[in-house]
Design a protein around this motif. Structure first.
Motif, PDB file in Angstrom:
ATOM      1  N   UNK A 201      -2.234 -12.796   8.468  1.00 43.03           N
ATOM      2  CA  UNK A 201      -1.709 -14.001   9.114  1.00 43.03           C
ATOM      3  C   UNK A 201      -2.461 -14.362  10.381  1.00 43.03           C
ATOM      4  N   UNK A 202      -2.920 -13.321  11.080  1.00 39.90           N
ATOM      5  CA  UNK A 202      -3.685 -13.606  12.297  1.00 39.90           C
ATOM      6  C   UNK A 202      -4.984 -14.332  11.927  1.00 39.90           C
TER       7      UNK A 202
ATOM      8  N   UNK B 164      -4.143 -17.851  11.234  1.00 40.48           N
ATOM      9  CA  UNK B 164      -3.880 -18.556  12.488  1.00 40.48           C
ATOM     10  C   UNK B 164      -5.186 -18.847  13.226  1.00 40.48           C
TER      11      UNK B 164
ATOM     12  N   UNK C 233       2.712 -24.558  12.229  1.00 37.67           N
ATOM     13  CA  UNK C 233       3.280 -23.484  11.388  1.00 37.67           C
ATOM     14  C   UNK C 233       3.429 -22.190  12.197  1.00 37.67           C
ATOM     15  N   UNK C 234       2.433 -21.895  13.056  1.00 33.98           N
ATOM     16  CA  UNK C 234       2.473 -20.600  13.738  1.00 33.98           C
ATOM     17  C   UNK C 234       3.182 -20.635  15.096  1.00 33.98           C
ATOM     18  N   UNK C 235       3.515 -21.816  15.569  1.00 30.79           N
ATOM     19  CA  UNK C 235       4.273 -21.844  16.824  1.00 30.79           C
ATOM     20  C   UNK C 235       5.688 -22.360  16.620  1.00 30.79           C
ATOM     21  N   UNK C 236       5.852 -23.252  15.671  1.00 34.02           N
ATOM     22  CA  UNK C 236       7.185 -23.842  15.499  1.00 34.02           C
ATOM     23  C   UNK C 236       7.430 -24.214  14.040  1.00 34.02           C
ATOM     24  N   UNK C 237       7.512 -23.199  13.163  1.00 37.65           N
ATOM     25  CA  UNK C 237       7.735 -23.520  11.753  1.00 37.65           C
ATOM     26  C   UNK C 237       9.088 -24.196  11.562  1.00 37.65           C
TER      27      UNK C 237
ATOM     28  N   UNK D 239       9.517 -18.927   9.315  1.00 36.71           N
ATOM     29  CA  UNK D 239       9.743 -18.245  10.599  1.00 36.71           C
ATOM     30  C   UNK D 239       9.945 -16.740  10.367  1.00 36.71           C
TER      31      UNK D 239
ATOM     32  N   UNK E 256       6.561 -15.056   9.153  1.00 35.66           N
ATOM     33  CA  UNK E 256       5.446 -14.884  10.100  1.00 35.66           C
ATOM     34  C   UNK E 256       5.833 -14.090  11.337  1.00 35.66           C
ATOM     35  N   UNK E 257       7.128 -13.970  11.607  1.00 31.92           N
ATOM     36  CA  UNK E 257       7.530 -13.116  12.729  1.00 31.92           C
ATOM     37  C   UNK E 257       7.862 -11.714  12.245  1.00 31.92           C
ATOM     38  N   UNK E 258       7.705 -11.481  10.939  1.00 35.67           N
ATOM     39  CA  UNK E 258       7.905 -10.129  10.407  1.00 35.67           C
ATOM     40  C   UNK E 258       9.357  -9.745  10.253  1.00 35.67           C
ATOM     41  N   UNK E 259      10.237 -10.749  10.155  1.00 31.35           N
ATOM     42  CA  UNK E 259      11.647 -10.401   9.989  1.00 31.35           C
ATOM     43  C   UNK E 259      11.978 -10.137   8.530  1.00 31.35           C
ATOM     44  N   UNK E 260      11.070 -10.504   7.643  1.00 31.62           N
ATOM     45  CA  UNK E 260      11.154  -9.945   6.292  1.00 31.62           C
ATOM     46  C   UNK E 260       9.736  -9.834   5.775  1.00 31.62           C
TER      47      UNK E 260
END
Lengths: 222, 271
Positions: free
Chosen positions: B221-222, B225, B253-257, B263, B266-270
């Motif tokens: 993902x980085x 980005x 997408x990477x700051x305010x999906x 979200x 990309x934030x790794x919550x799943x």
């Protein structure tokens, strides 16, 4: 399954640090006004000497944020949170500086006879501290409406400032010998007015964390 | 067949230079549906990244654009897939010509077991170019474009297999450039490379986007980005693969999906 548990735990700890910093700055404002009200020069000195602890706490938060950015590549709401924490840290540290400013004025005033009983200045301080406390609640609870409401309340602080200004001006016009003492109280009120403005900046950051939009809310008339 | 309107149709970003377009694209491998009503527009002279968890259909979507999926038996495609406004799944389309226009770079560098020079001229020769001077020019031109010229100009006759992994991948990109494509599809082009080689390829992509349209599938993902202009997030839910969840400018997408699933991913919550 949460797969970045450690990262999110560290982010959570940083938010706790922001609360601690907020509490330190709020306490400094409270103490500086207590020192003014009670002519407690010792307390004023303590606020002045304690300012570097507030500054250190802010640097500590910044360092943790930079480490997370460098090592964890935060995205989306996490990124917005970290950027906002950096900003909020600055705002809180500045609020601590206003407490420092007030405390210096307290020391300047020393044991001069009081110009008048202090009513509106403590009221302004209470309001500012209340707004500060609730802005941090809104930050933790991600409460966008709360943040907007608090920001709107800055008008009442501005109104108190107006009132204090008019009153002190009257003193100065009636008796120019009061100019020095009145001006010092003006400085105190000005510091409080600025502190409340910083709270509205914090509220703007809370809105940004949640909505992703940078918006100016409740622009101060000063 | 189940038909559901893709809600992303309404929220597609406005683009005035569409190179590739899918409309309600579905892809089936036998009975397995790998793509579901995918609608998106890919701009020219930009890098579009497709991200999402394994098995979500990223590579399947990428391979639609040069009909690489045709090589897999019992594959069926529905919907429109257009290159410059023309449906590339029409019977009149020459697939060889299509793949010349839409080149591909794969996960593992796959140079042919021949010299660096021959790797590059292989494509042009297949397309009938035999003039030695012309071929020499092509070799130098594409090696310069792929930032490899200085490293290999004195050993063009050496085996391509002797190059490092990063050099091999840049050679593969040069080989694609040699047939003068319009679009370059990249399927995890850096996953077999070390970090420095990866950054070199990323730099190269940023340069190439001035001339070509690039679509990249990446797990990183980085990387998406860093390099992309547009990003598409796909996911699978339960046994449903191939859903395009969100598509937009990379900065958004990477700051305010907009979609919570993006979200969370990309934030790794799943994962």
């Amino acid at each position: 399954m949460e797969i970045r548990a450690d990262f999110h735990k560290r982010l959570h700890n940083i938010k706790d640090d922001v609360l601690v910093l907020g509490s330190m700055s709020g306490k400094a404002i409270l103490n500086s006004i207590d020192a003014l009200r009670n002519r407690n020069l010792e307390l004023a000195k303590q606020v002045i000497e304690g300012d570097h602890i507030i500054n250190q706490k802010r640097f500590e938060i910044e360092e943790k944020c930079i480490q997370l950015i460098a090592t964890q590549q935060p995205m989306a709401s996490d990124l917005r949170m970290i950027v906002s924490v950096l900003n909020i840290g600055t705002e809180l540290e500045r609020i601590g500086d206003y407490a420092l400013g007030i405390s210096r004025v307290v020391i300047m005033i020393g044991d001069e006879p009081p110009l008048k009983p202090l009513i509106d200045i403590p009221r302004m301080a209470e309001k500012t501290i209340d707004m500060l406390r609730r802005s941090l609640d809104a930050f933790i609870n991600q409460d966008v409406e709360g943040a907007r409401e608090i920001s709107a309340e800055d008008d009442s602080v501005d109104n108190l400032y107006d009132q204090i200004y008019r009153e002190l001006l009257t003193f100065m016009i009636e008796d120019p010998k009061t100019i020095t003492r009145a001006t010092r109280l003006m400085w105190v009120a000005h510091n409080l007015e600025r502190a409340a403005d910083r709270v509205t900046n914090i509220c703007e950051r809370v809105v940004f964390v949640i909505t992703g939009k940078m918006e100016e809310i409740g622009a101060s008339k000063y | 067949m189940e038909v559901t309107l893709n809600k992303n149709i309404e929220s597609l970003p406005y683009l005035d230079n569409v190179k590739l377009r899918t409309r309600m694209a579905n892809l089936y491998y036998n009975k397995f549906q790998a793509l579901r009503n995918v609608t998106l527009e890919i701009p020219s002279h930009a890098i579009t990244a497709i991200i999402g968890p394994s098995g979500c259909g990223k590579s399947s979507l990428l391979r639609l654009f040069n009909r690489m999926n045709d090589l897999i038996p019992n594959t069926r495609v529905t919907g429109d897939i257009e290159l410059d406004g023309k449906n590339i799944y029409e019977k009149s389309i020459d697939v060889v010509d299509l793949r010349k226009r839409v080149g591909m770079v794969f996960q593992k560098p796959n140079p042919f077991p021949m010299s660096i020079y021959d790797n590059i001229v292989f494509g042009p020769k297949q397309h009938g170019r035999t003039n030695r001077n012309e071929l020499n020019k092509i070799v130098e031109n594409v090696l310069r474009k792929s930032a490899l010229w200085d490293e290999v100009k004195d050993k063009l006759e050496q085996s391509a297999l002797a190059l490092s992994g990063g050099q091999q991948q840049r050679l593969c990109i040069a080989r694609v450039l040699a047939v003068e494509p319009e679009v370059i599809l990249m399927d995890e082009p850096c996953s077999a490379l070390d970090p420095v080689a990866t950054l070199k390829i990323e730099d190269l992509m940023r340069t190439l986007r001035e001339i070509y349209t690039i679509v990249i599938v990446t797990h990183n993902m980085q990387q998406a980005a860093r390099v992309s202009d547009m990003a598409a997030f796909m996911m699978m839910a339960g046994d449903r693969a191939g859903e395009l969840v969100e598509y937009g400018h990379t900065s958004q997408i990477f700051t305010n999906p907009r979609d919570k699933r993006t979200e969370d991913y990309i934030t790794g919550r799943f994962g």
